[in-house]
Write a protein that holds these residues in place. Sequence first.
Motif, PDB file in Angstrom:
ATOM      1  N   ASP A  16       1.057  -1.168  -0.120  1.00  0.00           N
ATOM      2  CA  ASP A  16      -0.355   0.181   0.157  1.00  0.00           C
ATOM      3  C   ASP A  16       0.688   0.995  -0.152  1.00  0.00           C
ATOM      4  OD1 ASP A  16      -2.708  -1.415  -0.199  1.00  0.00           O
ATOM      5  OD2 ASP A  16      -2.346  -1.601   2.696  1.00  0.00           O
ATOM      6  N   LYS A  17       1.746   1.752   0.937  1.00  0.00           N
ATOM      7  CA  LYS A  17       2.656   2.367   0.469  1.00  0.00           C
ATOM      8  C   LYS A  17       3.389   2.879  -0.321  1.00  0.00           C
ATOM      9  CE  LYS A  17       6.482   4.427   3.517  1.00  0.00           C
ATOM     10  NZ  LYS A  17       6.561   4.873   4.661  1.00  0.00           N
ATOM     11  N   ALA A  18       4.246   1.733  -1.509  1.00  0.00           N
ATOM     12  CA  ALA A  18       4.456   1.908  -2.486  1.00  0.00           C
ATOM     13  C   ALA A  18       3.594   2.193  -3.656  1.00  0.00           C
ATOM     14  CB  ALA A  18       5.171   0.131  -2.654  1.00  0.00           C
ATOM     15  N   ARG A  19       2.582   1.626  -3.288  1.00  0.00           N
ATOM     16  CA  ARG A  19       1.474   2.366  -4.306  1.00  0.00           C
ATOM     17  C   ARG A  19       1.150   4.028  -3.970  1.00  0.00           C
ATOM     18  NH1 ARG A  19      -2.543  -1.492  -3.140  1.00  0.00           N
ATOM     19  NH2 ARG A  19      -1.830  -2.977  -4.217  1.00  0.00           N
ATOM     20  N   GLN A  20       1.199   4.556  -2.891  1.00  0.00           N
ATOM     21  CA  GLN A  20       1.226   5.363  -2.731  1.00  0.00           C
ATOM     22  C   GLN A  20       1.979   6.939  -3.268  1.00  0.00           C
ATOM     23  OE1 GLN A  20      -0.067   5.192   1.738  1.00  0.00           O
ATOM     24  NE2 GLN A  20      -1.918   5.116   1.812  1.00  0.00           N
ATOM     25  N   LEU A  21       3.361   5.987  -2.708  1.00  0.00           N
ATOM     26  CA  LEU A  21       4.584   6.505  -3.381  1.00  0.00           C
ATOM     27  C   LEU A  21       4.737   6.938  -5.046  1.00  0.00           C
ATOM     28  CD1 LEU A  21       6.905   4.936  -0.600  1.00  0.00           C
ATOM     29  CD2 LEU A  21       6.138   7.658  -0.768  1.00  0.00           C
ATOM     30  N   LYS A  22       4.014   5.975  -5.021  1.00  0.00           N
ATOM     31  CA  LYS A  22       4.104   5.975  -7.393  1.00  0.00           C
ATOM     32  C   LYS A  22       3.316   6.741  -7.652  1.00  0.00           C
ATOM     33  CE  LYS A  22       3.224   3.140 -11.202  1.00  0.00           C
ATOM     34  NZ  LYS A  22       3.239   1.454 -11.961  1.00  0.00           N
ATOM     35  N   SER A  27       2.175  12.296  -9.959  1.00  0.00           N
ATOM     36  CA  SER A  27       0.588  13.323  -9.652  1.00  0.00           C
ATOM     37  C   SER A  27       1.867  14.627  -9.666  1.00  0.00           C
ATOM     38  CB  SER A  27       0.323  13.393  -8.355  1.00  0.00           C
ATOM     39  OG  SER A  27      -0.030  14.523  -7.786  1.00  0.00           O
ATOM     40  N   GLN A  28       3.735  14.523  -8.846  1.00  0.00           N
ATOM     41  CA  GLN A  28       4.469  15.293  -8.506  1.00  0.00           C
ATOM     42  C   GLN A  28       4.829  15.709 -10.240  1.00  0.00           C
ATOM     43  OE1 GLN A  28       6.756  14.221  -5.411  1.00  0.00           O
ATOM     44  NE2 GLN A  28       5.529  15.494  -3.669  1.00  0.00           N
ATOM     45  N   MET A  34       3.182  20.879 -15.899  1.00  0.00           N
ATOM     46  CA  MET A  34       1.932  22.139 -16.116  1.00  0.00           C
ATOM     47  C   MET A  34       3.489  23.406 -15.453  1.00  0.00           C
ATOM     48  SD  MET A  34      -0.927  21.262 -14.753  1.00  0.00           S
ATOM     49  CE  MET A  34      -0.793  20.274 -13.547  1.00  0.00           C
ATOM     50  N   ALA A  35       4.422  23.510 -14.729  1.00  0.00           N
ATOM     51  CA  ALA A  35       5.433  23.970 -13.703  1.00  0.00           C
ATOM     52  C   ALA A  35       5.748  24.602 -15.149  1.00  0.00           C
ATOM     53  CB  ALA A  35       5.715  23.898 -12.208  1.00  0.00           C
TER      54      ALA A  35
END
Length: 108
Positions: A16-22, A27-28, A34-35
């Motif tokens: 789950d943590k690996a999925r969140q980091l990915k 997103s970044q 865009m930036a």
Amino acid sequence: MRRPRDYDAELKALTDKARQLKARKQSQLGELVMATGADGLSAEELAGALLAAASTTEAPRREAWRKRGAAFFSGQRHDAGSGAGDKPGSPASGDGRAPSPAAEPGAA
């Protein structure tokens, strides 16, 4: 007696943590596109520029890109052209946006 470890629960938590980091990394990367103003490029142009940058082995060119990126993140977007990349056509000259590496001489 010691309680046995729940390896399945630990593995699920790590997954789950690996999925969140990915997801956060994706997103970044989208925010970075865009930036920098690269969202104005087509997906094919952006992919081509990234592929050319990833395959470049020229240390001076990569260092110029690194310096320009560091200047971008420190808020010095217009001052990023100082230093080794001041010559015309170099990655560090121009309007503050990264030129497409595919548009540079010798890029493939």
